[in-house]
Design a protein around this motif. Sequence first.
Motif, PDB file in Angstrom:
ATOM      1  N   PHE A  89      38.131  48.102  75.344  1.00  0.00           N
ATOM      2  CA  PHE A  89      37.005  47.206  75.586  1.00  0.00           C
ATOM      3  C   PHE A  89      36.154  47.108  74.314  1.00  0.00           C
ATOM      4  O   PHE A  89      35.532  46.087  74.035  1.00  0.00           O
ATOM      5  N   GLY A  90      36.143  48.219  73.572  1.00  0.00           N
ATOM      6  CA  GLY A  90      35.490  48.225  72.261  1.00  0.00           C
ATOM      7  C   GLY A  90      36.520  47.910  71.194  1.00  0.00           C
ATOM      8  O   GLY A  90      37.514  48.607  71.064  1.00  0.00           O
ATOM      9  N   ASN A  91      36.307  46.854  70.462  1.00  0.00           N
ATOM     10  CA  ASN A  91      37.226  46.424  69.407  1.00  0.00           C
ATOM     11  C   ASN A  91      36.399  45.749  68.321  1.00  0.00           C
ATOM     12  O   ASN A  91      35.185  45.585  68.476  1.00  0.00           O
ATOM     13  N   PRO A  92      37.027  45.385  67.204  1.00  0.00           N
ATOM     14  CA  PRO A  92      36.236  44.779  66.116  1.00  0.00           C
ATOM     15  C   PRO A  92      35.448  43.538  66.514  1.00  0.00           C
ATOM     16  O   PRO A  92      34.489  43.181  65.833  1.00  0.00           O
ATOM     17  N   LEU A  93      35.820  42.891  67.622  1.00  0.00           N
ATOM     18  CA  LEU A  93      35.087  41.710  68.059  1.00  0.00           C
ATOM     19  C   LEU A  93      33.891  42.052  68.944  1.00  0.00           C
ATOM     20  O   LEU A  93      32.971  41.250  69.075  1.00  0.00           O
ATOM     21  N   THR A  94      33.906  43.235  69.565  1.00  0.00           N
ATOM     22  CA  THR A  94      32.829  43.584  70.505  1.00  0.00           C
ATOM     23  C   THR A  94      31.923  44.710  70.009  1.00  0.00           C
ATOM     24  O   THR A  94      30.845  44.914  70.568  1.00  0.00           O
ATOM     25  N   TYR A  95      32.349  45.455  68.979  1.00  0.00           N
ATOM     26  CA  TYR A  95      31.541  46.592  68.538  1.00  0.00           C
ATOM     27  C   TYR A  95      30.174  46.168  68.006  1.00  0.00           C
ATOM     28  O   TYR A  95      29.189  46.882  68.168  1.00  0.00           O
ATOM     29  N   VAL A  96      30.099  45.005  67.365  1.00  0.00           N
ATOM     30  CA  VAL A  96      28.804  44.556  66.836  1.00  0.00           C
ATOM     31  C   VAL A  96      27.813  44.275  67.968  1.00  0.00           C
ATOM     32  O   VAL A  96      26.698  44.828  67.968  1.00  0.00           O
ATOM     33  N   PRO A  97      28.163  43.433  68.976  1.00  0.00           N
ATOM     34  CA  PRO A  97      27.205  43.239  70.073  1.00  0.00           C
ATOM     35  C   PRO A  97      26.927  44.514  70.857  1.00  0.00           C
ATOM     36  O   PRO A  97      25.796  44.735  71.307  1.00  0.00           O
ATOM     37  N   ILE A  98      27.952  45.373  71.029  1.00  0.00           N
ATOM     38  CA  ILE A  98      27.727  46.649  71.729  1.00  0.00           C
ATOM     39  C   ILE A  98      26.715  47.491  70.956  1.00  0.00           C
ATOM     40  O   ILE A  98      25.778  48.064  71.532  1.00  0.00           O
ATOM     41  N   GLY A  99      26.890  47.584  69.640  1.00  0.00           N
ATOM     42  CA  GLY A  99      25.983  48.372  68.817  1.00  0.00           C
ATOM     43  C   GLY A  99      24.565  47.820  68.844  1.00  0.00           C
ATOM     44  O   GLY A  99      23.586  48.588  68.919  1.00  0.00           O
TER      45      GLY A  99
END
Length: 217
Positions: A89-99
Motif C-alpha cells: 500500500f506504501g509505494n513510491p507513488l503513495t509515500y509522499v502523501p502518506i508522509g
Amino acid sequence: MVFKRRDRRPVWKIVLQFFWPRGGWGRAARYIQHRLHRLPDSPEKIARGIFAGVFTTFTPFYGLHFIVAATLAFLVRGNILAALLGTFFGNPLTYVPIGIVALETGNFLLGIDRRSPHHGSLLQKFGDAGQGLWDNLCAMIAGEPVHWDRLLTFYHEVFYPYLIGGILPGIVAGLVCYYLSVPVIRAYQNRRKGALKNKLAALKNRKKQADGDGGAD
C-alpha cells in the motif's frame, strides 16, 4: 552462475522500475489482489493481516516495514503473508502523501509549528540527518568525538511527529481496507469453492458414464 540475469539492467532502468514497475502499478496491484484472494485462511484473518500491512506503511520505520507488519499481524492474529503484501500500500507513488498526512497530524497533535523560522524544509532535515550519520561514522573510524545534534533535531522535528501522527490515519486506512477486504475475499473464496465443487461433480459424472459404458459392453 545459474541464477544470474543474462541481461544486466542499467542503473537508470532499475531506478525507473522501482518507481514504475514493468506493466505499471495497476498490474502490480492486480497481482497482489490475486495473491491475497488465494491465501488459505479465513477472510477475517487475511483482512487482519491486510490491516497490519497498511497500518505499517504509516510508520517511519522505512526498511523495517516487513518486520513491523509481520509482528503486528502476529499480535492481532492476522495472516502474516497478507500483512507483507499489505505493505505494498506504501509505494513510491503513495509515500509522499502518506508522509505529509502523518507529519501534519503529528505536528498538530504535538503542537509543533512547522512554519517557525528555525524549522528547515523536510528535505533539508533528511539531508542533515544523513550527513550527520556519515560524519559520525567517519569520526568513529578516525577515533574522533561524535556529535548527535543533527540527528536529535531530525528525531524531534521529523521522526517523532511522523511516528505519533501516523497512528490515527494508519488505523483509519487499515480499518477501511479491512472492511472492504472481508466481503471481497469471502465472495472470491465461495466462488472458488463452487467452481471446485462443480469440477468434482463433472468428474464424478464422467466416471459414472465411463463405468456405465463399460458395463454395457
